[in-house]
Design an enzyme around this catalytic site. Structure first.
Site, PDB file in Angstrom:
ATOM      1  N   HIS A 180      24.052  18.212   3.218  1.00  0.00           N
ATOM      2  CA  HIS A 180      23.043  18.304   2.159  1.00  0.00           C
ATOM      3  C   HIS A 180      22.229  17.017   2.136  1.00  0.00           C
ATOM      4  O   HIS A 180      22.521  16.064   2.856  1.00  0.00           O
ATOM      5  CB  HIS A 180      23.665  18.619   0.792  1.00  0.00           C
TER       6      HIS A 180
ATOM      7  N   SER B 264      28.814  16.075   3.435  1.00  0.00           N
ATOM      8  CA  SER B 264      27.836  15.025   3.165  1.00  0.00           C
ATOM      9  C   SER B 264      27.930  13.914   4.215  1.00  0.00           C
ATOM     10  O   SER B 264      27.770  14.167   5.405  1.00  0.00           O
ATOM     11  CB  SER B 264      28.042  14.501   1.741  1.00  0.00           C
TER      12      SER B 264
END
Length: 202
Positions: free
Chosen positions: A126, A101
């Protein structure tokens, strides 16, 4: 029982006496910063402070940012990112363990050609998360639009950093997208997979 922050001996130049300091402070004296937890406001403030100090101390020397993080707050991560771009000293990023992330975003944001990962590191990208909770519909709509704006901003930066198209970044980050160190190099998230410290200096 939780493990506390370890302390290590440190001797001031010209002194015969040693004193004990926490290991992260000691590492910072070697221009090494370690991001080893979730990215939040507290850790971001600490890393930003280290970056600013080390840059003012000697902007001609690189700063090494080691990352083993599951990600976290977008705003906290962007504070670190903006500071990395703002300072004169180049920031070499190294993934150990996991950069997920916002951790992956910061890894990819290192100095061009000097974004590194150890052989068994994992990288995951993501889209930014958001939560609605128990709020009014108008507030939910406002947050949804803000998340979409942030997602577009992050996708554009990642595209610039990796050489991928914005459309591919958007597609790949629609769900959790895991890569090995070698795959991350092929994708453009890092520049080199290293097995020892000397390889990172070449």
């Amino acid at each position: 029982m939780p493990i506390g922050v370890p302390s290590v001996p440190f001797r001031l130049p010209g002194s015969q006496y040693e004193r004990w300091i926490d290991i992260y402070t000691r590492l910072s004296q070697e221009r090494i910063i370690f991001l080893g937890q979730e990215v939040n406001d507290s850790i971001a403030n600490r890393i930003v402070a280290f970056l600013l100090y080390l840059d003012s101390d000697d902007p001609s020397k690189p700063i090494y940012l080691y990352i083993n993080s599951p990600g976290g707050s977008v705003t906290a991560g962007m504070a670190i990112y903006d500071t990395m771009q703002y300072i004169k000293a180049e920031v070499i990023t190294i993934c150990v363990g996991l950069a997920a992330s916002m951790g992956a975003f910061l890894l990819a944001s290192g100095a061009p050609g000097k974004r590194l990962a150890l052989p068994h590191a994992r990288i995951m990208i993501h889209q930014p998360m958001g939560g609605t909770g128990r709020r009014q519909a108008t507030d939910i709509d406002i947050e949804a639009r803000e998340i979409l704006r942030i997602r577009q901003q992050l996708n554009e930066i990642m595209a610039q950093r990796t050489g991928q198209t914005v459309e591919k970044i958007a597609k790949d980050t629609d769900r959790d997208y895991f890569l090995s160190a070698a795959e991350a190099k092929e994708y453009g998230l890092i520049d080199k997979v290293i097995e020892n410290s000397t390889m990172g200096n070449n």
